[in-house]
Design a protein around this motif. Structure first.
Motif, PDB file in Angstrom:
ATOM      1  N   LEU A  91      25.845  44.475  49.247  1.00 40.79           N
ATOM      2  CA  LEU A  91      24.945  45.016  48.234  1.00 40.79           C
ATOM      3  C   LEU A  91      25.479  44.684  46.851  1.00 40.79           C
ATOM      4  O   LEU A  91      26.684  44.751  46.620  1.00 40.79           O
ATOM      5  CB  LEU A  91      24.815  46.529  48.384  1.00 40.79           C
ATOM      6  CG  LEU A  91      24.251  47.020  49.717  1.00 40.79           C
ATOM      7  CD1 LEU A  91      24.291  48.534  49.786  1.00 40.79           C
ATOM      8  CD2 LEU A  91      22.834  46.515  49.924  1.00 40.79           C
ATOM      9  N   GLU A  93      24.446  45.378  42.613  1.00 40.21           N
ATOM     10  CA  GLU A  93      23.593  45.997  41.607  1.00 40.21           C
ATOM     11  C   GLU A  93      23.158  44.927  40.610  1.00 40.21           C
ATOM     12  O   GLU A  93      23.964  44.079  40.201  1.00 40.21           O
ATOM     13  CB  GLU A  93      24.337  47.103  40.875  1.00 40.21           C
ATOM     14  CG  GLU A  93      24.693  48.273  41.760  1.00 40.21           C
ATOM     15  CD  GLU A  93      25.464  49.352  41.012  1.00 40.21           C
ATOM     16  OE1 GLU A  93      25.440  49.364  39.755  1.00 40.21           O
ATOM     17  OE2 GLU A  93      26.083  50.169  41.688  1.00 40.21           O
ATOM     18  N   LEU A 110      19.177  47.803  43.484  1.00 39.63           N
ATOM     19  CA  LEU A 110      20.264  47.478  44.381  1.00 39.63           C
ATOM     20  C   LEU A 110      19.744  46.384  45.300  1.00 39.63           C
ATOM     21  O   LEU A 110      18.723  46.549  45.964  1.00 39.63           O
ATOM     22  CB  LEU A 110      20.673  48.717  45.181  1.00 39.63           C
ATOM     23  CG  LEU A 110      21.937  48.626  46.017  1.00 39.63           C
ATOM     24  CD1 LEU A 110      23.149  48.332  45.140  1.00 39.63           C
ATOM     25  CD2 LEU A 110      22.151  49.926  46.768  1.00 39.63           C
ATOM     26  N   LEU A 111      20.426  45.254  45.322  1.00 42.93           N
ATOM     27  CA  LEU A 111      19.970  44.088  46.073  1.00 42.93           C
ATOM     28  C   LEU A 111      20.889  43.824  47.256  1.00 42.93           C
ATOM     29  O   LEU A 111      22.101  43.973  47.158  1.00 42.93           O
ATOM     30  CB  LEU A 111      19.966  42.860  45.162  1.00 42.93           C
ATOM     31  CG  LEU A 111      19.192  42.996  43.855  1.00 42.93           C
ATOM     32  CD1 LEU A 111      19.480  41.820  42.947  1.00 42.93           C
ATOM     33  CD2 LEU A 111      17.708  43.117  44.124  1.00 42.93           C
ATOM     34  N   THR A 112      20.292  43.400  48.352  1.00 46.47           N
ATOM     35  CA  THR A 112      21.046  43.014  49.540  1.00 46.47           C
ATOM     36  C   THR A 112      21.097  41.496  49.615  1.00 46.47           C
ATOM     37  O   THR A 112      20.074  40.828  49.434  1.00 46.47           O
ATOM     38  CB  THR A 112      20.358  43.551  50.820  1.00 46.47           C
ATOM     39  OG1 THR A 112      20.243  44.968  50.719  1.00 46.47           O
ATOM     40  CG2 THR A 112      21.155  43.193  52.063  1.00 46.47           C
ATOM     41  N   SER A 114      20.610  38.716  51.577  1.00 47.78           N
ATOM     42  CA  SER A 114      19.961  38.571  52.876  1.00 47.78           C
ATOM     43  C   SER A 114      20.191  37.207  53.510  1.00 47.78           C
ATOM     44  O   SER A 114      20.174  37.087  54.735  1.00 47.78           O
ATOM     45  CB  SER A 114      18.463  38.864  52.764  1.00 47.78           C
ATOM     46  OG  SER A 114      17.850  37.967  51.876  1.00 47.78           O
ATOM     47  N   LEU A 123      18.527  37.278  47.438  1.00 46.35           N
ATOM     48  CA  LEU A 123      18.784  38.691  47.165  1.00 46.35           C
ATOM     49  C   LEU A 123      17.492  39.460  47.382  1.00 46.35           C
ATOM     50  O   LEU A 123      16.444  39.091  46.836  1.00 46.35           O
ATOM     51  CB  LEU A 123      19.284  38.878  45.733  1.00 46.35           C
ATOM     52  CG  LEU A 123      20.567  38.123  45.385  1.00 46.35           C
ATOM     53  CD1 LEU A 123      20.842  38.208  43.895  1.00 46.35           C
ATOM     54  CD2 LEU A 123      21.728  38.674  46.177  1.00 46.35           C
ATOM     55  N   GLY A 125      15.542  43.082  47.096  1.00 46.77           N
ATOM     56  CA  GLY A 125      15.526  44.402  46.481  1.00 46.77           C
ATOM     57  C   GLY A 125      14.737  45.432  47.255  1.00 46.77           C
ATOM     58  O   GLY A 125      14.635  46.584  46.837  1.00 46.77           O
ATOM     59  N   HIS A 127      14.011  48.126  50.237  1.00 50.37           N
ATOM     60  CA  HIS A 127      14.803  48.999  51.102  1.00 50.37           C
ATOM     61  C   HIS A 127      14.857  48.339  52.481  1.00 50.37           C
ATOM     62  O   HIS A 127      13.876  47.727  52.917  1.00 50.37           O
ATOM     63  CB  HIS A 127      14.145  50.385  51.193  1.00 50.37           C
ATOM     64  CG  HIS A 127      14.989  51.385  51.896  1.00 50.37           C
ATOM     65  ND1 HIS A 127      15.112  51.411  53.268  1.00 50.37           N
ATOM     66  CD2 HIS A 127      15.763  52.387  51.416  1.00 50.37           C
ATOM     67  CE1 HIS A 127      15.921  52.398  53.609  1.00 50.37           C
ATOM     68  NE2 HIS A 127      16.336  53.001  52.520  1.00 50.37           N
ATOM     69  N   PRO A 128      15.978  48.421  53.193  1.00 52.06           N
ATOM     70  CA  PRO A 128      16.060  47.781  54.514  1.00 52.06           C
ATOM     71  C   PRO A 128      14.986  48.237  55.501  1.00 52.06           C
ATOM     72  O   PRO A 128      14.651  47.506  56.424  1.00 52.06           O
ATOM     73  CB  PRO A 128      17.451  48.174  55.022  1.00 52.06           C
ATOM     74  CG  PRO A 128      18.232  48.460  53.782  1.00 52.06           C
ATOM     75  CD  PRO A 128      17.248  49.009  52.783  1.00 52.06           C
TER      76      PRO A 128
END
Length: 164
Positions: A91, A93, A110-112, A114, A123, A125, A127-128
Protein backbone atom coordinates in the motif's frame (compact mmCIF):
# COMPACT_ATOMS: atom_id res chain seq x y z
CA UNK A 1 -26.99 -3.16 27.26
CA UNK A 2 -28.52 -2.64 23.83
CA UNK A 3 -26.54 -1.26 20.92
CA UNK A 4 -27.39 2.41 20.50
CA UNK A 5 -25.40 5.49 19.51
CA UNK A 6 -22.93 6.10 21.05
CA UNK A 7 -21.47 2.82 22.25
CA UNK A 8 -18.75 0.33 21.42
CA UNK A 9 -19.54 -3.17 20.24
CA UNK A 10 -17.20 -6.18 20.08
CA UNK A 11 -17.86 -8.37 17.04
CA UNK A 12 -16.72 -11.62 15.49
CA UNK A 13 -17.69 -12.50 11.93
CA UNK A 14 -17.46 -14.59 8.83
CA UNK A 15 -17.37 -12.55 5.63
CA UNK A 16 -18.21 -14.30 2.35
CA UNK A 17 -18.58 -13.26 -1.25
CA UNK A 18 -21.72 -13.93 -3.29
CA UNK A 19 -20.35 -17.37 -4.29
CA UNK A 20 -20.08 -18.27 -0.58
CA UNK A 21 -16.26 -18.20 -0.55
CA UNK A 22 -14.91 -17.12 2.84
CA UNK A 23 -13.01 -13.83 2.49
CA UNK A 24 -12.36 -13.17 6.17
CA UNK A 25 -13.10 -14.94 9.43
CA UNK A 26 -12.52 -13.44 12.83
CA UNK A 27 -12.89 -15.56 15.96
CA UNK A 28 -11.38 -13.05 18.42
CA UNK A 29 -13.68 -10.05 19.00
CA UNK A 30 -12.77 -6.63 17.60
CA UNK A 31 -14.31 -3.42 18.93
CA UNK A 32 -16.12 -0.86 16.75
CA UNK A 33 -17.72 2.47 17.60
CA UNK A 34 -21.42 2.48 16.71
CA UNK A 35 -22.62 5.73 15.18
CA UNK A 36 -19.22 6.97 14.04
CA UNK A 37 -16.95 6.01 11.19
CA UNK A 38 -15.89 2.49 12.17
CA UNK A 39 -18.74 0.66 10.45
CA UNK A 40 -20.40 0.82 7.07
CA UNK A 41 -23.81 2.53 7.46
CA UNK A 42 -25.71 -0.71 6.64
CA UNK A 43 -23.82 -2.62 9.35
CA UNK A 44 -24.24 0.21 11.85
CA UNK A 45 -28.01 0.27 11.22
CA UNK A 46 -28.37 -3.53 11.44
CA UNK A 47 -26.65 -3.63 14.84
CA UNK A 48 -28.79 -0.97 16.50
CA UNK A 49 -31.13 -2.38 19.10
CA UNK A 50 -29.27 -5.69 19.35
CA UNK A 51 -27.60 -6.92 22.53
CA UNK A 52 -24.68 -9.12 23.54
CA UNK A 53 -25.06 -12.61 22.08
CA UNK A 54 -27.09 -11.48 19.05
CA UNK A 55 -26.38 -12.92 15.61
CA UNK A 56 -26.72 -10.51 12.71
CA UNK A 57 -26.67 -11.69 9.11
CA UNK A 58 -26.47 -9.23 6.24
CA UNK A 59 -26.40 -9.43 2.47
CA UNK A 60 -24.64 -6.31 1.20
CA UNK A 61 -24.66 -5.20 -2.41
CA UNK A 62 -21.65 -3.17 -3.58
CA UNK A 63 -23.42 0.16 -3.06
CA UNK A 64 -24.08 -0.81 0.61
CA UNK A 65 -20.55 -2.07 1.11
CA UNK A 66 -17.41 -0.74 -0.58
CA UNK A 67 -18.95 0.67 -3.76
CA UNK A 68 -18.64 -0.33 -7.36
CA UNK A 69 -15.22 -0.81 -8.93
CA UNK A 70 -14.09 2.50 -10.48
CA UNK A 71 -11.61 2.27 -13.36
CA UNK A 72 -10.83 5.98 -12.85
CA UNK A 73 -9.06 5.01 -9.61
CA UNK A 74 -6.50 2.84 -11.44
CA UNK A 75 -3.23 4.61 -12.28
CA UNK A 76 0.01 3.82 -14.10
CA UNK A 77 3.21 5.23 -12.65
CA UNK A 78 6.78 4.89 -13.92
CA UNK A 79 8.56 2.36 -11.76
CA UNK A 80 11.44 4.83 -11.29
CA UNK A 81 9.06 7.14 -9.36
CA UNK A 82 8.78 4.56 -6.58
CA UNK A 83 11.43 3.41 -4.12
CA UNK A 84 13.39 0.20 -4.55
CA UNK A 85 12.00 -2.87 -2.85
CA UNK A 86 8.33 -2.37 -3.66
CA UNK A 87 6.20 -5.46 -4.14
CA UNK A 88 2.77 -6.33 -5.45
CA UNK A 89 0.14 -5.92 -2.76
CA UNK A 90 1.97 -3.12 -0.93
CA UNK A 91 0.00 0.00 0.00
CA UNK A 92 1.17 3.51 -0.85
CA UNK A 93 -0.39 6.82 0.17
CA UNK A 94 -0.77 9.34 -2.66
CA UNK A 95 0.76 11.95 -0.34
CA UNK A 96 3.97 9.86 -0.21
CA UNK A 97 4.43 10.03 -3.99
CA UNK A 98 6.33 12.82 -5.78
CA UNK A 99 4.20 15.95 -6.17
CA UNK A 100 2.05 15.76 -9.31
CA UNK A 101 2.91 12.10 -9.95
CA UNK A 102 -0.75 11.11 -10.22
CA UNK A 103 -2.86 14.02 -11.44
CA UNK A 104 -6.51 13.39 -10.61
CA UNK A 105 -5.80 11.02 -7.73
CA UNK A 106 -7.44 12.02 -4.44
CA UNK A 107 -4.63 13.42 -2.25
CA UNK A 108 -5.65 11.26 0.72
CA UNK A 109 -6.08 8.04 -1.28
CA UNK A 110 -4.46 4.78 -0.31
CA UNK A 111 -3.29 2.85 -3.37
CA UNK A 112 -2.49 -0.84 -3.74
CA UNK A 113 0.31 -1.93 -6.05
CA UNK A 114 -1.75 -4.35 -8.12
CA UNK A 115 0.70 -5.15 -10.95
CA UNK A 116 4.37 -4.54 -11.61
CA UNK A 117 6.06 -4.34 -15.01
CA UNK A 118 9.68 -3.52 -15.94
CA UNK A 119 8.89 0.13 -16.75
CA UNK A 120 5.77 0.92 -14.71
CA UNK A 121 3.49 -0.16 -11.88
CA UNK A 122 -0.29 -0.27 -11.67
CA UNK A 123 -1.73 1.46 -8.60
CA UNK A 124 -5.34 0.77 -7.63
CA UNK A 125 -7.26 3.20 -5.41
CA UNK A 126 -10.34 0.99 -5.13
CA UNK A 127 -11.08 -0.80 -1.88
CA UNK A 128 -10.04 -4.47 -2.29
CA UNK A 129 -13.70 -5.48 -1.86
CA UNK A 130 -15.10 -2.84 -4.26
CA UNK A 131 -17.61 -4.22 -6.72
CA UNK A 132 -18.36 -7.28 -4.62
CA UNK A 133 -21.65 -8.41 -3.11
CA UNK A 134 -20.88 -9.59 0.41
CA UNK A 135 -22.51 -11.86 2.96
CA UNK A 136 -21.70 -11.05 6.57
CA UNK A 137 -22.52 -13.26 9.55
CA UNK A 138 -21.68 -11.38 12.77
CA UNK A 139 -21.94 -12.19 16.45
CA UNK A 140 -22.18 -9.47 19.08
CA UNK A 141 -19.72 -10.52 21.78
CA UNK A 142 -19.96 -7.45 24.02
CA UNK A 143 -21.50 -3.99 24.22
CA UNK A 144 -20.14 -1.17 26.37
CA UNK A 145 -20.34 2.57 26.81
CA UNK A 146 -17.84 4.55 24.76
CA UNK A 147 -14.95 6.23 26.55
CA UNK A 148 -14.59 10.04 26.38
CA UNK A 149 -11.73 9.63 23.88
CA UNK A 150 -13.82 7.31 21.67
CA UNK A 151 -16.71 9.78 21.84
CA UNK A 152 -14.41 12.59 20.78
CA UNK A 153 -12.88 10.58 17.90
CA UNK A 154 -16.15 8.79 17.03
CA UNK A 155 -14.00 5.68 16.64
CA UNK A 156 -12.75 2.71 18.65
CA UNK A 157 -9.73 2.72 16.34
CA UNK A 158 -10.75 -0.19 14.11
CA UNK A 159 -11.35 0.42 10.44
CA UNK A 160 -12.02 -2.92 8.78
CA UNK A 161 -15.52 -1.82 7.78
CA UNK A 162 -14.66 1.80 6.95
CA UNK A 163 -14.99 3.16 3.46
CA UNK A 164 -11.86 5.24 3.70
Amino acid sequence: MQIEFPCVVALTWVLRDAQDEVLDELSEPVEFFVGGGDLLPAIDAALRGKAEGARVQLALEPEQAFGHYDEALVFLLPRAALPQGIEEGMLIEVSALPAGALPGAPPDALLTISDMYPQHVVLDGNHPLAGMALRLDMRVRAVRAATPEELHQKSAGTGFFRLA
